[in-house]
Design an enzyme around this catalytic site. Sequence first.
Site, PDB file in Angstrom:
ATOM      1  N   HIS A   6       3.411 -39.429 -59.502  1.00 51.18           N
ATOM      2  CA  HIS A   6       4.633 -40.232 -59.499  1.00 51.18           C
ATOM      3  C   HIS A   6       5.746 -39.535 -60.295  1.00 51.18           C
ATOM      4  CE1 HIS A   6       6.344 -44.623 -59.874  1.00 51.18           C
ATOM      5  NE2 HIS A   6       7.264 -43.745 -59.504  1.00 51.18           N
ATOM      6  N   GLU A 283       5.768 -41.033 -63.980  1.00 47.44           N
ATOM      7  CA  GLU A 283       7.160 -41.338 -63.620  1.00 47.44           C
ATOM      8  C   GLU A 283       8.155 -40.757 -64.628  1.00 47.44           C
ATOM      9  OE1 GLU A 283       9.646 -45.034 -61.565  1.00 47.44           O
ATOM     10  OE2 GLU A 283       8.193 -45.505 -63.122  1.00 47.44           O
TER      11      GLU A 283
END
Length: 340
Positions: A6, A283
Site C-alpha cells: 500500500h 501507506e
Amino acid sequence: MIIDCHGHYTTAPASHDAFRKQQIAHYNDPSLPVPVYPDISDAELRQSVEGNQLRLLRERGADMTIFSPRASTMAHHIGDERVSAEWTRRCNDLIARVVALYPETFIGVCQLPQSPGVPIAHSIAELERCVNELGFVGCNLNPDPSGGHWTGLPLTDRAWYPFFEKMVELDVPAMVHVSGSCNANFHATGAHYLNADTTAFMQFLQGDLFRDFPDLRFIIPHGGGAVPYHWGRFRGLADMLGKPPLNEHVMKNVFFDTCVYHQPGIDLLFKVIDIDNILFGSEMVGAVRGIDPETGQFFDDTLRYVNALGLSEGDRYKVCEGNARRVYPRLDAQLKARGL
C-alpha cells in the site's frame, strides 16, 4: 523480501498537481485556457521519491512497494467523465515512469477513471491499458465516486459485474480505496476512508458476490477499517442473515493490510484475522506522517509493529511477501521472471 502492498505517490512534482488545479478551473470556467500537461523530467521524478518513499523504504527495511496514484486526489466527484479520464491517464502514466526508473523498488497499481453515475464498465479500457501495456498488477477501486455521499450502488450489485469479469480475466485484484470527501460530515482520512473499508466489507457480507466470482480478490486497506475490532458483530450478522461463516463466505476473497498505526491495533488485527488474509502495508508517505510521542517512532512505520509480534518465520514470510505474491499473481510472475 518485504513487499509493502500500500503505497501512493503523495510526493508527485508540484507541476503535476498544478495541472490538476488548472484542469478543474477550466472545467468550471471554459473561458480559461485549456491546461497543457507539463514536461516533467526524470530528474524531477527522482527527486520526488529518493528523499521520500525510496529513503523510507530503505531506512525501515522494506524492499518493494506496490505503488499507485495519490488516493485523495483521484477526486472522482470533481468534473465529469472526460475530466476524470484525462486526469487518471496522467496519474497512471506518471506511476509507470517512476516504476521504469526504479523497477526493483516500485511496481504499479492503477487509478481508475470513475465518475458518479457513469457505468464502471467505462473504466475497463484504462485497466486493460495499465495491465497489458504498462505492466501494472492491480487497481484501486473507489466504491463511492460521489466523494462521501454514497449515491451509487453497492459493490455487490450487478452493475459492477462487467468490471469484475475483466478483473478475473486479467487476474488482478483491486484495493478498495475511496478518495477525498466532499461531505463535511466525514473527514477524508479519519472517517471517510475507514467508513468505506467497513462499508465494503459489510456489502460483501450481505451479498453473494463471491459465489458468482470465486476468483475475485479485494484488499480492504487500513487494517480493514472497523472490521477486526467488531469481528463478533460481523460474525453474528452473517449468522442472522443466513450467510455461511465468514471464513467461507468472504475471507477466501478479501484481505486486509497492516496500515494500523499503533501496536495494540496490530496485535488485535493478528489475533482476530487469519494470517493468510493479512498483507504488510504502510501507506507511507500518507495520511499519518508524524512521530508518535508515546514511542518516539513514526506512526506509519508499520514494519516495527509487525516485527514486534514475534511471528514464526513462516508466518512472517506470508505477511511480508507470500500473501502479496498470491493476491497479486502478476507481481509474482514479474518477480519470478527476475529470479526472485
